[in-house]
Design an enzyme around this catalytic site. Structure first.
Site, PDB file in Angstrom:
ATOM      1  CG  ASP A 130      41.056  41.598  39.491  1.00  0.00           C
ATOM      2  OD1 ASP A 130      40.343  40.915  38.730  1.00  0.00           O
ATOM      3  OD2 ASP A 130      42.291  41.702  39.370  1.00  0.00           O
TER       4      ASP A 130
ATOM      5  CD  GLU B 178      42.827  37.494  37.801  1.00  0.00           C
ATOM      6  OE1 GLU B 178      43.322  38.330  37.018  1.00  0.00           O
ATOM      7  OE2 GLU B 178      42.551  36.332  37.479  1.00  0.00           O
TER       8      GLU B 178
END
Length: 400
Positions: A259, A302
């Site tokens: 992430d 993301e």
């Protein structure tokens, strides 16, 4: 009306219809030059066999001249299309040499004698060699399926038939004289049958190959993330699930969830174009440094995932830490150097475990990494506890 007049139209009409079919398909997909070559192959063959029909109106249009000149050209375009499809390039010099040499030999013999089987043998051998080049190109391709296997077998059978036809004709009818050939002779009839067989079978197989390619491309578009170029969420879960099903349940499989830290702040500060560039950059690092067997995907926003089969806990931890450091070291022209792009990584390992179980453990590990301050690797489970402390760097933590 003479029946031979009607029979002389069968091969040219079929060839013309196939030419039109492949040409229209190519117009829809102009980037696929192999389809255009197949259309040209059918066109050349249609005109060659059409000399028999034209002979009824113009005496100089002799059947043997048409097939001797244009059938090798038909094979050239067909083989060239196969080479472009399976190899991405074609041995044009070799193909042009074979067509020129065999045609020159065939017509050179016309000045000395009129034995049709010798000219036919020269041209048949040249076409057979071209077909062998196509078969060689196919053997160098990856991911064969039944369509490719059938195409290979048809090329093989046709190369053998073309080579044996002059011999069979000689044994059955003796030396065929080109000036006195009958349309009902084995020499002529066998050539028409071979041409019809090749056209029909190749047309079916080529159309199946085109349809399969288009469907594969559509599926690739459905499972590929357009921004990063890696698998999207659907593609990752489809591929990763299949890899886990096919893996030996006694061997380990590792899953990494990545992430990008503070990604919303990147978008808010530098704009969405900069954010898109960051996503592409992170995906590029994963593609460049992940093992060939890894399954890499963007799960959304993301968040990314990497599934690595046959990866031990120690190896997966070392890889995760190396990946974190490479991403941190990556430069982004759109973003100020005082604000490095970093990732948090959660790692899970399992033997014979389902993908959803690995996802749950890796997601929990990722949650821990973000809570512990981000820009670090978090691993869970007893299998990792003994190895975490041995990974270089200070940003690997384990929990159970």
């Amino acid at each position: 009306m003479d029946s031979s007049f009607l029979l002389s139209t069968i091969n040219p009409v079929i060839g013309l219809l196939l030419t039109l079919t492949f040409f229209l398909i190519w117009r829809k997909h102009p980037e696929k030059l192999h389809i255009l070559n197949w259309a040209l192959g059918f066109a050349a063959g249609s005109i060659g066999f059409g000399f028999e029909f034209f002979h009824f109106f113009i005496a100089n249009f002799r059947f043997e001249n048409g097939v001797n000149t244009l059938l090798p050209l038909s094979i050239l375009f067909s083989v060239r299309g196969v080479c472009l499809r399976y190899r991405g390039h074609s041995p044009d010099s070799a193909l042009l040499f074979l067509v020129t040499a065999t045609t020159a030999i065939a017509f050179g013999m016309s000045g000395g004698h009129h034995y049709a089987h010798l000219r036919g043998l020269a041209i048949s051998c040249g076409m057979a060699i071209m077909m062998i080049l196509a078969m060689h190109a196919m053997t160098r391709a990856k991911n064969w399926n039944r369509i490719d296997l059938c195409t290979f077998l048809v090329f093989s059978s046709l190369a053998v038939l073309l080579s044996l036809r002059p011999l069979a004709s000689f044994l059955m009818e003796g030396a065929a004289n080109a000036d006195t050939l009958e349309v009902t002779s084995f020499w002529v009839v066998s050539l028409k049958i071979a041409g019809l067989y090749a056209w029909v079978v190749f047309a079916i197989l080529f159309l199946l190959r085109i349809a399969a390619d288009i469907l594969n491309e559509l599926h690739e578009e459905m499972v590929t993330d357009s921004l990063s170029g890696i698998l999207n969420r659907r593609g990752f879960f489809e591929t990763a699930s299949r890899v886990i099903r096919e893996a030996n349940p006694r061997l380990p499989v590792s899953l990494l969830l990545l992430d990008i830290d503070h990604f919303k702040q990147v978008n808010d500060t530098y704009g969405h174009q900069a954010g898109d560039a960051v996503i592409r950059g992170v995906a590029g690092v994963m593609l460049e440094h992940s093992p060939e067997t890894a399954v890499i995907g963007r799960l959304g926003g993301e968040e990314f995932a990497i599934l690595i089969p046959l990866s031990s806990s120690r190896a997966s931890l070392a890889f995760a830490e190396a990946m974190r450091m490479k991403i941190q070291a990556q430069s982004h022209p759109e973003i100020h150097t005082d604000y490095p792009v970093t990732v948090s990584i959660g790692v899970a390992e399992g033997k014979g475990r389902a993908l959803d179980e690995l996802m749950r453990d890796a997601d929990l590990a990722l949650y821990k990494a973000k809570n512990w301050g981000r820009n670090q690797v978090s691993v869970g489970g007893e299998a990792f506890r003994d190895h975490a402390a041995q990974i270089p760097g200070q940003r690997v933590r384990a929990f159970s």
